[in-house]
Design a protein around this motif. Structure first.
Motif, PDB file in Angstrom:
ATOM      1  N   UNK A 134     105.358 -78.964-103.065  1.00  0.00           N
ATOM      2  CA  UNK A 134     105.859 -77.683-103.562  1.00  0.00           C
ATOM      3  C   UNK A 134     105.371 -76.538-102.678  1.00  0.00           C
ATOM      4  N   UNK A 135     106.164 -75.494-102.585  1.00  0.00           N
ATOM      5  CA  UNK A 135     105.761 -74.322-101.814  1.00  0.00           C
ATOM      6  C   UNK A 135     104.506 -73.694-102.399  1.00  0.00           C
ATOM      7  N   UNK A 136     104.240 -73.939-103.657  1.00  0.00           N
ATOM      8  CA  UNK A 136     103.039 -73.409-104.308  1.00  0.00           C
ATOM      9  C   UNK A 136     101.777 -74.206-103.952  1.00  0.00           C
ATOM     10  N   UNK A 137     101.911 -75.254-103.144  1.00  0.00           N
ATOM     11  CA  UNK A 137     100.768 -76.062-102.704  1.00  0.00           C
ATOM     12  C   UNK A 137      99.934 -75.301-101.678  1.00  0.00           C
ATOM     13  N   UNK A 138      98.703 -75.779-101.471  1.00  0.00           N
ATOM     14  CA  UNK A 138      97.829 -75.181-100.468  1.00  0.00           C
ATOM     15  C   UNK A 138      98.401 -75.392 -99.070  1.00  0.00           C
ATOM     16  N   UNK A 139      98.180 -74.418 -98.211  1.00  0.00           N
ATOM     17  CA  UNK A 139      98.638 -74.510 -96.831  1.00  0.00           C
ATOM     18  C   UNK A 139      97.952 -75.662 -96.111  1.00  0.00           C
ATOM     19  N   UNK A 157      98.203 -67.310 -90.746  1.00  0.00           N
ATOM     20  CA  UNK A 157      97.860 -67.272 -92.162  1.00  0.00           C
ATOM     21  C   UNK A 157      96.746 -68.283 -92.366  1.00  0.00           C
ATOM     22  N   UNK A 158      95.601 -67.841 -92.854  1.00  0.00           N
ATOM     23  CA  UNK A 158      94.394 -68.663 -92.884  1.00  0.00           C
ATOM     24  C   UNK A 158      94.229 -69.528 -94.127  1.00  0.00           C
ATOM     25  N   UNK A 159      94.623 -69.009 -95.297  1.00  0.00           N
ATOM     26  CA  UNK A 159      94.361 -69.757 -96.524  1.00  0.00           C
ATOM     27  C   UNK A 159      95.355 -69.355 -97.598  1.00  0.00           C
ATOM     28  N   UNK A 160      95.304 -70.070 -98.708  1.00  0.00           N
ATOM     29  CA  UNK A 160      96.177 -69.768 -99.830  1.00  0.00           C
ATOM     30  C   UNK A 160      97.276 -70.796 -99.965  1.00  0.00           C
ATOM     31  N   UNK A 161      98.299 -70.412-100.684  1.00  0.00           N
ATOM     32  CA  UNK A 161      99.438 -71.298-100.917  1.00  0.00           C
ATOM     33  C   UNK A 161     100.601 -70.886-100.024  1.00  0.00           C
ATOM     34  N   UNK A 162     101.593 -71.739 -99.975  1.00  0.00           N
ATOM     35  CA  UNK A 162     102.803 -71.390 -99.247  1.00  0.00           C
ATOM     36  C   UNK A 162     103.458 -70.153 -99.814  1.00  0.00           C
ATOM     37  N   UNK A 181     104.943 -64.420 -99.174  1.00  0.00           N
ATOM     38  CA  UNK A 181     104.825 -63.051 -99.689  1.00  0.00           C
ATOM     39  C   UNK A 181     104.162 -62.135 -98.651  1.00  0.00           C
ATOM     40  N   UNK A 182     103.091 -62.610 -98.027  1.00  0.00           N
ATOM     41  CA  UNK A 182     102.397 -61.815 -97.004  1.00  0.00           C
ATOM     42  C   UNK A 182     103.305 -61.565 -95.801  1.00  0.00           C
ATOM     43  N   UNK A 183     104.090 -62.580 -95.418  1.00  0.00           N
ATOM     44  CA  UNK A 183     105.020 -62.418 -94.299  1.00  0.00           C
ATOM     45  C   UNK A 183     106.066 -61.348 -94.617  1.00  0.00           C
ATOM     46  N   UNK A 184     106.665 -61.448 -95.794  1.00  0.00           N
ATOM     47  CA  UNK A 184     107.695 -60.475 -96.191  1.00  0.00           C
ATOM     48  C   UNK A 184     107.142 -59.055 -96.259  1.00  0.00           C
ATOM     49  N   UNK A 185     105.876 -58.929 -96.634  1.00  0.00           N
ATOM     50  CA  UNK A 185     105.245 -57.614 -96.752  1.00  0.00           C
ATOM     51  C   UNK A 185     104.744 -57.089 -95.407  1.00  0.00           C
ATOM     52  N   UNK A 186     104.866 -57.891 -94.349  1.00  0.00           N
ATOM     53  CA  UNK A 186     104.434 -57.472 -93.035  1.00  0.00           C
ATOM     54  C   UNK A 186     102.921 -57.483 -92.832  1.00  0.00           C
ATOM     55  N   UNK A 187     102.222 -58.311 -93.613  1.00  0.00           N
ATOM     56  CA  UNK A 187     100.760 -58.355 -93.546  1.00  0.00           C
ATOM     57  C   UNK A 187     100.219 -59.427 -92.598  1.00  0.00           C
ATOM     58  N   UNK A 188     101.081 -60.210 -91.957  1.00  0.00           N
ATOM     59  CA  UNK A 188     100.615 -61.269 -91.072  1.00  0.00           C
ATOM     60  C   UNK A 188     100.717 -60.840 -89.612  1.00  0.00           C
ATOM     61  N   UNK A 189      99.742 -61.272 -88.842  1.00  0.00           N
ATOM     62  CA  UNK A 189      99.680 -60.964 -87.414  1.00  0.00           C
ATOM     63  C   UNK A 189     100.395 -62.054 -86.619  1.00  0.00           C
ATOM     64  N   UNK A 190     101.255 -61.641 -85.686  1.00  0.00           N
ATOM     65  CA  UNK A 190     101.913 -62.608 -84.819  1.00  0.00           C
ATOM     66  C   UNK A 190     100.912 -63.086 -83.780  1.00  0.00           C
ATOM     67  N   UNK A 191     100.834 -64.406 -83.615  1.00  0.00           N
ATOM     68  CA  UNK A 191      99.924 -64.974 -82.629  1.00  0.00           C
ATOM     69  C   UNK A 191     100.571 -64.958 -81.247  1.00  0.00           C
ATOM     70  N   UNK A 192      99.817 -64.597 -80.230  1.00  0.00           N
ATOM     71  CA  UNK A 192     100.360 -64.671 -78.866  1.00  0.00           C
ATOM     72  C   UNK A 192     100.429 -66.134 -78.449  1.00  0.00           C
ATOM     73  N   UNK A 193     101.547 -66.558 -77.917  1.00  0.00           N
ATOM     74  CA  UNK A 193     101.692 -67.958 -77.496  1.00  0.00           C
ATOM     75  C   UNK A 193     101.709 -68.059 -75.986  1.00  0.00           C
TER      76      UNK A 193
END
Length: 111
Positions: free
Chosen positions: A11-16, A89-94, A99-111
């Protein structure tokens, strides 16, 4: 936009999942419709090449971004080649990660 989220449960509600290519399940989330497509991560059991296989799987599902705590160098190279952005994204559920992505709270990693 479709984003890939790797978790330890069905489930998306599972831990990452702890690493990009090693979580048990992949959730492809359409951020416009909130539709979620889930499949078992067949790259998880691979001894070598898991990152590349994971990138192939999420690209085939239409993902243009991935949410992950860590990405190895081979997976980063494959993601860069596939033009798939990665957000840390370090921890939490999917659900939390989406939610953090939609709110713009996640940092894009340089690849």
């Amino acid at each position: 936009m479709k984003i890939a989220v790797v978790s330890d449960g069905e489930a998306l509600s599972s831990q990452l999942g702890g690493r990009f290519a090693r979580g048990g399940f992949v959730h492809i989330v359409d951020t416009d419709t909130d539709n979620v497509e889930t499949f078992r991560n067949d790259a998880n059991d691979m001894a070598h090449g898991a990152g590349g296989r994971m990138v192939q799987n999420i690209a085939s599902a239409g993902a243009t971004a991935a949410l992950a705590p860590r990405v190895g160098p081979k997976a980063a190279s494959a993601l860069r080649a596939a033009e798939i952005a990665v957000y840390e994204v370090r921890q939490g559920t999917g659900d939390d990660a989406v939610e953090a992505f939609k709110a713009g709270r996640l940092k894009e990693l340089p690849l």
